[in-house]
Write an enzyme that holds these catalytic residues in place. Structure first.
Site, short mmCIF file in Angstrom:
data_model
loop_
_atom_site.label_atom_id
_atom_site.label_comp_id
_atom_site.label_asym_id
_atom_site.label_seq_id
_atom_site.Cartn_x
_atom_site.Cartn_y
_atom_site.Cartn_z
N SER A 84 -30.82 -55.96 18.30
CA SER A 84 -29.48 -55.48 18.61
C SER A 84 -28.70 -56.57 19.36
O SER A 84 -28.56 -57.68 18.86
CB SER A 84 -29.55 -54.18 19.39
OG SER A 84 -28.28 -53.59 19.52
N ASP A 108 -27.65 -48.02 9.71
CA ASP A 108 -27.09 -48.66 10.90
C ASP A 108 -25.60 -48.91 10.66
O ASP A 108 -25.23 -49.53 9.66
CB ASP A 108 -27.82 -49.98 11.15
CG ASP A 108 -27.35 -50.71 12.40
OD1 ASP A 108 -26.35 -50.28 13.03
OD2 ASP A 108 -27.97 -51.73 12.74
N HIS A 121 -30.09 -47.70 13.68
CA HIS A 121 -30.05 -48.91 14.49
C HIS A 121 -31.26 -48.97 15.42
O HIS A 121 -31.51 -48.07 16.21
CB HIS A 121 -28.76 -48.93 15.31
CG HIS A 121 -28.52 -50.21 16.05
ND1 HIS A 121 -28.18 -51.38 15.43
CD2 HIS A 121 -28.58 -50.50 17.38
CE1 HIS A 121 -28.03 -52.35 16.32
NE2 HIS A 121 -28.27 -51.84 17.52
#
Length: 339
Positions: free
Chosen positions: A176, A285, A315
């Site tokens: 991320s 995501d 995600h």
């Protein structure tokens, strides 16, 4: 997997359709002075385990300071497969945790356990970096810390690193916002790679990397109220982490702006250094369109890019649902074995 790319972006803001309150979703409060109150009970932490609990303890871990004035440090993960460590040097993964630049830590249980998995399954030494968070320390503070950690690794007088890490087989990896960090640390490191010797970077691994932009992508609009990364939360985290006055098309957030025109020199440098890039994500995501577009642009400019995009998921799924990490582990094994 079919994904839309950025040339089909919409200028729609989607603001009228957002139902998620970012403060409630993240369980934080914003102070008048611009700092953030974080409820430490929401994100559990795990202590390092430097001593084996049994001769077959799979992975040991310990914390070492990097820059005490910035309160940055590293958690080192070392596979421990027998009572006496193997003399074989292992690949080194420098890992940057996620959290939208505003949350989490190298000690957060989710990222601790993920690094344990990486060390165990990949037979690698993992150095997970504790970096400064926004909004108290807006970007580029985290990038500074990410690169400082690389210089610390090359000179660290630690028996685990000296005895077991192959500094000539280093990979920068992040999840991320950590994927964003790995990307920008790679940009900086490529420009001064000679200063990092004997540390030699062989590749970057961007796991569900966190990028944005002023225009909405189709996947962001499609998943505006996604449970894992709602659009309102995404907006909030960028607002707190970018330099004051910067738009979402700032290079920190959107490296694909203007077709990635500023990336050409870096791609040439990557190619000359023999670096390879792995970009991995999933179409559940909201950021998938941006990840696909970045991989596509870099590949078109001549970078050696491995793209690993899967259907479904969400995600950061391999971090939050460890039982779903096997396909990623197999991809990582293949990537490390060919760089």
């Amino acid at each position: 997997m079919k994904c839309s790319v950025l040339n089909t972006m919409s200028t729609e803001t989607a603001s009228s359709n957002l139902t998620v309150n970012p403060l409630e979703h993240l369980q934080v409060t914003l102070n008048p002075d611009g700092t953030l109150n974080r409820d430490r009970r929401i994100i559990p932490v795990t202590s390092a385990a430097p001593n084996p609990t049994s001769p077959t303890s799979p992975v040991l871990s310990k914390d070492l300071p990097i820059n005490p004035s910035h309160n940055t440090w590293a958690r080192i993960f070392l596979p421990h497969r027998s009572p006496s460590f193997s003399e074989e040097k292992l690949p080194l993964i420098v890992y940057y945790h996620g959290g939208g630049f505003i949350l989490c830590s190298a000690a957060s249980t989710l990222f601790h356990e993920f690094c344990v998995t990486l060390a165990r399954e990949l037979s690698a030494v993992v150095v997970s970096v504790e970096y400064r968070l926004a909004p108290e320390h807006r970007l580029p503070a985290a990038y500074d810390d990410a690169v400082e950690a690389l210089h610390w690794v090359k000179t660290a007088r630690d028996e685990w690193l000296a005895g077991h890490a192959d500094l000539s087989a280093c990979y920068l990896m992040g999840t991320s916002s950590g994927g964003n960090l790995a990307f920008h640390a790679g940009l900086r490191a490529s420009a001064s790679h000679g200063d990092l010797k004997p540390l030699k970077i062989r590749g970057l691994i961007l796991h569900h990397p966190y990028f944005g932009g002023t225009q909405r992508t189709p996947s962001e609009l499609r998943l505006a109220n996604d449970l894992s990364l709602p659009l309102a939360v995404n907006d909030f985290m960028w607002e707190l982490s970018l330099p004051l006055g910067a738009t979402r098309d700032h290079a920190y957030c959107n490296p694909t702006v203007d077709g990635g025109s500023k990336l050409s020199d870096w791609v040439d440098k990557m190619r000359s250094l023999g670096w390879r890039l792995l970009v991995t994500g999933c179409d559940g995501d909201p950021l998938i369109d941006r990840q696909v577009a970045l991989a596509q642009i870099l590949q078109e400019k001549g970078a050696i890019v491995v793209r690993d995009f899967r259907e479904g998921g969400h995600h950061g799924i391999e971090v939050t649902e460890p039982d779903k990490s096997k396909p990623l582990v197999q991809t990582l094994k293949a990537f490390l074995s060919t760089t």
